[in-house]
Design an enzyme around this catalytic site. Structure first.
Site, PDB file in Angstrom:
ATOM      1  N   HIS A  67     -16.375  21.305  12.101  1.00  0.00           N
ATOM      2  CA  HIS A  67     -15.091  20.746  11.639  1.00  0.00           C
ATOM      3  C   HIS A  67     -15.235  19.271  11.266  1.00  0.00           C
ATOM      4  CE1 HIS A  67     -10.447  20.950  12.122  1.00  0.00           C
ATOM      5  NE2 HIS A  67     -10.767  19.965  11.314  1.00  0.00           N
ATOM      6  N   HIS A  69     -14.387  16.276   7.931  1.00  0.00           N
ATOM      7  CA  HIS A  69     -13.759  15.950   6.649  1.00  0.00           C
ATOM      8  C   HIS A  69     -14.670  14.938   5.954  1.00  0.00           C
ATOM      9  CE1 HIS A  69      -9.970  17.957   7.762  1.00  0.00           C
ATOM     10  NE2 HIS A  69     -10.270  17.541   8.986  1.00  0.00           N
ATOM     11  N   LEU A  70     -15.305  15.373   4.878  1.00  0.00           N
ATOM     12  CA  LEU A  70     -16.251  14.490   4.184  1.00  0.00           C
ATOM     13  C   LEU A  70     -15.610  13.753   3.005  1.00  0.00           C
ATOM     14  CD1 LEU A  70     -19.496  16.686   4.305  1.00  0.00           C
ATOM     15  CD2 LEU A  70     -18.805  14.832   5.844  1.00  0.00           C
ATOM     16  N   ASP A 158      -6.879  23.783   6.762  1.00  0.00           N
ATOM     17  CA  ASP A 158      -6.832  22.698   7.746  1.00  0.00           C
ATOM     18  C   ASP A 158      -6.185  21.424   7.214  1.00  0.00           C
ATOM     19  OD1 ASP A 158      -7.395  21.576  10.346  1.00  0.00           O
ATOM     20  OD2 ASP A 158      -8.759  20.259   9.269  1.00  0.00           O
ATOM     21  N   ASP A 314     -13.801  17.097  14.264  1.00  0.00           N
ATOM     22  CA  ASP A 314     -12.670  16.772  13.392  1.00  0.00           C
ATOM     23  C   ASP A 314     -12.838  15.361  12.825  1.00  0.00           C
ATOM     24  OD1 ASP A 314     -10.335  17.003  11.956  1.00  0.00           O
ATOM     25  OD2 ASP A 314      -8.991  16.962  13.684  1.00  0.00           O
TER      26      ASP A 314
HETATM   27 ZN   LIG Z   1      -6.627  20.196  11.498  1.00  0.00          ZN
END
Ligand SMILES: [Zn+2]
Length: 440
Positions: A67, A69-70, A158, A314
């Site tokens: 999980h 975020h790039l 997401d 995350d």
């Molecule tokens: Zn999320």
């Protein structure tokens, strides 16, 4: 140089239940041999392998984060695939699964492929997670079969939940047919509008609207019901960043009833409570929010008793100007890749006596298994030459200013953590090397 001998280390490979002194030989991006100390020396000489001294270090599978975020495509000012994976490598991660809330949303074969192109400059393997619905709008489902063929390892919206029952039902059914897990961001946004932290006395005192635990648990319970109603053994629900005792109980019950439900917990949720919001610190703002001590204790218990399948960061970079706003306006999310191992060692191994191999399992073998990342999260012969070498006892200080990430949004700046990463190897390439500093 295409061959390496990792020599003299303590090999921990949870997938094979190994925790012993062993040497590892890497060739052409794969694990070629694992043997008792010294036995591979002749082979190393013969093949002119580079010798990596691992005495005093743990040699573990490269960590797997399901999980992150790039921010690419579209928000390269926060992070790029190159900088995000550099942060991953610094934290010991060699595989990262990238969420689709980019600009545009990754709901297409083209974007899924683009993220994996060598031109992105990734130093860890990027596995895209495709949007479950077009534009992550929660309405029309995307083409799971072709997204999977393009490299997507799961579907998720997401950042947002899949709210409508009928849509979530379709998503679970179609993903089951395609053999893809569904990752749900469990938040009933009808209950959390305008909310920016955990609901309760502290939010009241700060004059902020709060997100109740029920906003998470009711979605988890609803999803479990939909999953049970499918009667399809291929259907797999994975709960992202689970943060409450209530939702964890729901997962535990579903599992007892034989359903394929898995969940992940983020380090900040077992490291901190809502108290960290303090005086409106936007570095303590994320969704789901930091919760109560009772939730934190329940998550720790879930990690210890095996209910939690994986630790996932995350990792959510945001630019300084975005976090330097009033609390309610600041975006959700914090960095996570460089502190996950240290926080896990500190809070699970040192504080709660979790065996080191279990900590590593939660950060490698188990997440790889949740998303079926074949050849990752293990050092079995034939698997990818993904490794992390670290000293579990060596304390180091995390300094946000020195982060490999483009962003600086972390509540852990200045924390002293155990388990300094000395070396990270991804598919047979050294992608992070902190050994020079250690020698001085
Ligand atoms: Zn999320």
């Amino acid at each position: 140089m295409t061959a390496f001998l990792i020599r003299g280390g303590r090999l921990i490979d949870p997938a094979r239940n190994i925790d012993t002194a062993q040497d590892v030989f890497l060739r052409d991006g794969r694990v070629a041999a694992v043997e008792v100390p010294g036995k591979l020396d002749a082979l190393a000489t013969q093949e002119h392998a580079e010798i990596i001294a691992a005495k005093g270090l743990v040699v573990a599978p490269g960590l797997v984060d399901i999980h992150v975020h790039l921010r690419e495509p579209g928000q390269g000012y926060k992070e790029t695939i190159a900088t995000g994976t550099a942060a991953a490598a610094a934290g010991g991660f060699t595989s990262v699964c990238a969420m689709p809330n980019t600009i545009p949303v990754n709901d297409s074969v083209e974007t899924t492929r683009w993220m994996q192109e060598p031109e992105r400059g990734a130093v860890a393997r990027v596995f895209p997670i495709a949007a479950a619905t077009r534009g992550s709008m929660g309405e029309a489902i995307t083409e799971y079969g072709s997204l999977k063929s393009a490299g997507a390892v799961a579907v998720s919206d997401d950042g947002k939940p899949i709210l409508q029952d009928v849509v979530m039902h379709q998503v679970l059914a179609a993903a089951a047919r395609a053999g893809l897990p569904v990752i749900q961001h469990a938040e009933d946004t009808r209950q959390t509008q305008g909310a920016s932290m955990n609901a309760g006395a502290l939010a009241f005192r700060l004059g902020l609207r709060g997100m109740a635990a029920e906003a998470e648990s009711t979605i988890v319970e609803r999803d479990i019901q939909l999953l049970a109603g499918l009667h399809d053994s291929r259907a797999h629900l994975h709960v992202a960043h689970l943060s409450t005792a209530k939702a964890l109980d729901a997962v535990r019950r579903a599992r007892r009833n034989g359903l394929h439900v898995t969940c992940e917990v983020a380090p900040h949720h077992f490291a901190l409570t809502e108290e960290a919001v303090g005086d409106y610190d936007t570095h303590a703002k994320m969704s789901p929010p930091l919760r109560l001590q009772a939730d934190r204790a329940a998550l720790t218990e879930g990690l210890l008793d095996g209910t939690v399948d994986a630790i996932a960061t995350d990792h959510a970079p945001h630019a300084i100007h975005e976090k330097e706003q009033e609390f309610e306006r600041a975006p959700n999310g914090i960095l996570g890749l460089e502190t996950a191992l240290g926080l896990s060692l500190l809070l699970l191994q040192q504080k709660h006596s979790m065996p080191l191999s279990r900590v590593i399992s939660l950060l490698s073998a188990q997440p790889a298994q949740v998303l079926h990342l074949t050849g990752r999260g293990t050092l079995a012969v034939g698997s990818f030459a993904d490794l992390v070498l670290f000293d579990p006892a060596e304390m180091w200080m995390y300094r946000a200013a020195e982060s490999k990430s483009k962003s600086r949004n972390t509540p852990f700046d200045g924390w002293t953590l155990p388990g300094r990463v000395h070396l990270t190897i991804s598919e047979g390439r050294i992608v992070h090397d902190a050994r020079v500093r250690a020698k001085r």
